[in-house]
Write a protein that holds these residues in place. Structure first.
Motif, PDB file in Angstrom:
ATOM      1  N   GLY A 134       0.313   1.012  -2.963  1.00  0.00           N
ATOM      2  CA  GLY A 134       0.197  -0.414  -3.244  1.00  0.00           C
ATOM      3  C   GLY A 134      -0.781  -1.090  -2.300  1.00  0.00           C
ATOM      4  N   ILE A 135      -0.708  -0.743  -1.030  1.00  0.00           N
ATOM      5  CA  ILE A 135      -1.642  -1.294  -0.039  1.00  0.00           C
ATOM      6  C   ILE A 135      -3.060  -0.806  -0.331  1.00  0.00           C
ATOM      7  N   ILE A 136      -3.203   0.474  -0.666  1.00  0.00           N
ATOM      8  CA  ILE A 136      -4.529   1.012  -0.995  1.00  0.00           C
ATOM      9  C   ILE A 136      -5.108   0.295  -2.211  1.00  0.00           C
ATOM     10  N   GLY A 137      -4.300   0.127  -3.251  1.00  0.00           N
ATOM     11  CA  GLY A 137      -4.762  -0.587  -4.443  1.00  0.00           C
ATOM     12  C   GLY A 137      -5.136  -2.019  -4.141  1.00  0.00           C
ATOM     13  N   SER A 138      -4.355  -2.684  -3.297  1.00  0.00           N
ATOM     14  CA  SER A 138      -4.654  -4.067  -2.916  1.00  0.00           C
ATOM     15  C   SER A 138      -5.937  -4.152  -2.102  1.00  0.00           C
ATOM     16  N   LEU A 139      -6.162  -3.201  -1.215  1.00  0.00           N
ATOM     17  CA  LEU A 139      -7.404  -3.182  -0.440  1.00  0.00           C
ATOM     18  C   LEU A 139      -8.616  -2.982  -1.345  1.00  0.00           C
ATOM     19  N   ILE A 140      -8.477  -2.104  -2.335  1.00  0.00           N
ATOM     20  CA  ILE A 140      -9.561  -1.870  -3.287  1.00  0.00           C
ATOM     21  C   ILE A 140      -9.883  -3.159  -4.033  1.00  0.00           C
ATOM     22  N   LEU A 141      -8.848  -3.820  -4.560  1.00  0.00           N
ATOM     23  CA  LEU A 141      -9.074  -5.058  -5.304  1.00  0.00           C
ATOM     24  C   LEU A 141      -9.604  -6.179  -4.418  1.00  0.00           C
ATOM     25  N   LEU A 142      -9.112  -6.274  -3.186  1.00  0.00           N
ATOM     26  CA  LEU A 142      -9.609  -7.294  -2.262  1.00  0.00           C
ATOM     27  C   LEU A 142     -11.085  -7.076  -1.957  1.00  0.00           C
ATOM     28  N   GLY A 143     -11.481  -5.822  -1.785  1.00  0.00           N
ATOM     29  CA  GLY A 143     -12.896  -5.504  -1.558  1.00  0.00           C
ATOM     30  C   GLY A 143     -13.761  -5.864  -2.754  1.00  0.00           C
TER      31      GLY A 143
END
Length: 92
Positions: free
Chosen positions: A69-78
Motif C-alpha cells: 500500500g505504501i509502495i503504491g501510494s509512493l508511485i501515485l504520489l510521484g
C-alpha cells in the motif's frame, strides 16, 4: 483487497500520510488529495502484490498489505507530482 470499504479508507489515509512523510514536498490538494492517492495507492499496491509478485496482500492487519500500500501510494504520489509539476511549469 479484503479489508472492506471502511478499512480501505482508513488504510488509504494512513498509507497516504506515510507516503507523504517518506516523500515530503509541496503538493496542492492537501489532505484530501493525499487520502485519495493513499486509497488508490493501496489498491494499486494490492494489485501489484498479487499479480506481479504473487504475494497475498489482503486483510487489514497483513504486513504485505501495508508495505505494498505504501509502495503504491509512493508511485501515485510521484506520478501526481510529475503531472502537476509539468502543468504548473507550462502556465508560467
Amino acid at each position: 483487497m479484503g479489508t472492506g470499504i471502511i478499512g480501505a479508507i482508513v488504510l488509504g489515509l494512513i498509507v497516504g500520510a506515510l507516503a507523504k512523510l517518506i516523500m515530503p514536498g509541496d503538493d496542492p490538494g492537501g489532505i484530501i488529495v493525499t487520502t485519495l492517492l493513499g486509497i488508490v495507492g493501496a489498491f494499486l499496491g494490492s494489485f501489484l502484490a498479487s499479480s506481479v509478485f504473487g504475494v497475498d496482500a489482503t486483510g487489514f492487519w497483513n504486513v504485505w498489505t501495508w508495505i505494498f500500500g505504501i509502495i503504491g501510494s509512493l508511485i501515485l504520489l510521484g506520478i501526481y507530482r510529475v503531472i502537476v509539476g509539468r502543468r504548473s511549469r507550462v502556465r508560467r
